[in-house]
Enzyme design. Structure first.
Site, PDB file in Angstrom:
ATOM      1  N   GLY A   1      66.223  71.844  61.445  1.00  0.00           N
ATOM      2  CA  GLY A   1      65.121  72.852  61.547  1.00  0.00           C
ATOM      3  C   GLY A   1      64.930  73.267  63.071  1.00  0.00           C
ATOM      4  N   CYS A   2      65.229  72.691  63.815  1.00  0.00           N
ATOM      5  CA  CYS A   2      65.212  73.016  65.506  1.00  0.00           C
ATOM      6  C   CYS A   2      66.315  74.017  65.817  1.00  0.00           C
ATOM      7  CB  CYS A   2      65.497  71.745  66.353  1.00  0.00           C
ATOM      8  SG  CYS A   2      64.243  70.626  66.078  1.00  0.00           S
ATOM      9  N   THR A   3      67.331  73.817  65.129  1.00  0.00           N
ATOM     10  CA  THR A   3      68.689  74.716  65.413  1.00  0.00           C
ATOM     11  C   THR A   3      68.109  76.330  64.507  1.00  0.00           C
ATOM     12  OG1 THR A   3      70.099  72.932  65.371  1.00  0.00           O
ATOM     13  CG2 THR A   3      70.993  75.449  64.710  1.00  0.00           C
TER      14      THR A   3
ATOM     15  N   SER B   1      65.281  77.807  66.900  1.00  0.00           N
ATOM     16  CA  SER B   1      65.822  78.197  68.369  1.00  0.00           C
ATOM     17  C   SER B   1      66.714  79.454  67.926  1.00  0.00           C
ATOM     18  CB  SER B   1      66.835  77.096  68.865  1.00  0.00           C
ATOM     19  OG  SER B   1      66.050  76.128  69.428  1.00  0.00           O
TER      20      SER B   1
END
Length: 159
Positions: A50-52, A55
């Site tokens: 999710g963070c990838t 970002s």
């Protein structure tokens, strides 16, 4: 674990001041961004799916944010060396700030009780803040989904 909920910021509030280390080990502060418009997004952990996604979505819209005068800053509890690896791996054109003790996250109301599969725990709440050049919050987004979030922020920012 405390059961108190951190105060939530709202549009019109003054953005909290901050000081944090970026991916190069340089201390960055809100003072250096005085007079600049900011997008500050809080994400739980580098290299997670999710963070990838989130970002990289901000990366892909970076130019449009710049055209609207916004500087993007990503914030997570990760150490600066991990942030450097994450930034390099995904060619992120903006700075990432390390907030291991969640001081910045708490100030922005992005740290608190989370629920996952019926379990409660304290953690980083995926959140984004649009801040104007006078240091006032323009828009606040708490508990966001990673996918499609940067596009929503870009629309709100007119980017």
């Amino acid at each position: 674990m405390t059961s108190s909920t951190p105060p939530r910021l709202e549009a019109g509030d003054r953005a909290p001041t901050f000081e944090a280390t970026d991916q190069t080990g340089t201390t960055r502060s809100s003072e250096e961004f005085s007079g600049s418009k900011l997008v500050i997004y809080f994400y739980p952990r580098a290299f997670t799916p999710g963070c990838t996604t989130e970002s990289c979505d901000f990366r892909d819209r970076h130019g449009t944010f710049l055209e609207r005068g916004y500087t993007i800053l990503g914030v997570s509890p990760d150490a600066p060396d991990k942030l450097a690896e994450f930034r390099d791996e995904y060619e992120l054109p903006f700075d990432l700030l390390s907030d291991p003790n969640h001081v910045m996250a708490e100030a922005f109301g992005a740290w608190g009780i989370k629920k996952n599969y019926g379990r409660e725990y304290e953690g980083l709440i995926r959140s984004t803040f649009l801040i104007d050049a006078d240091g006032l919050i323009e828009e606040v987004f708490y508990n966001v989904r990673a996918k499609g979030h940067a596009e929503r922020i870009a629309s709100t920012a007119g980017a």
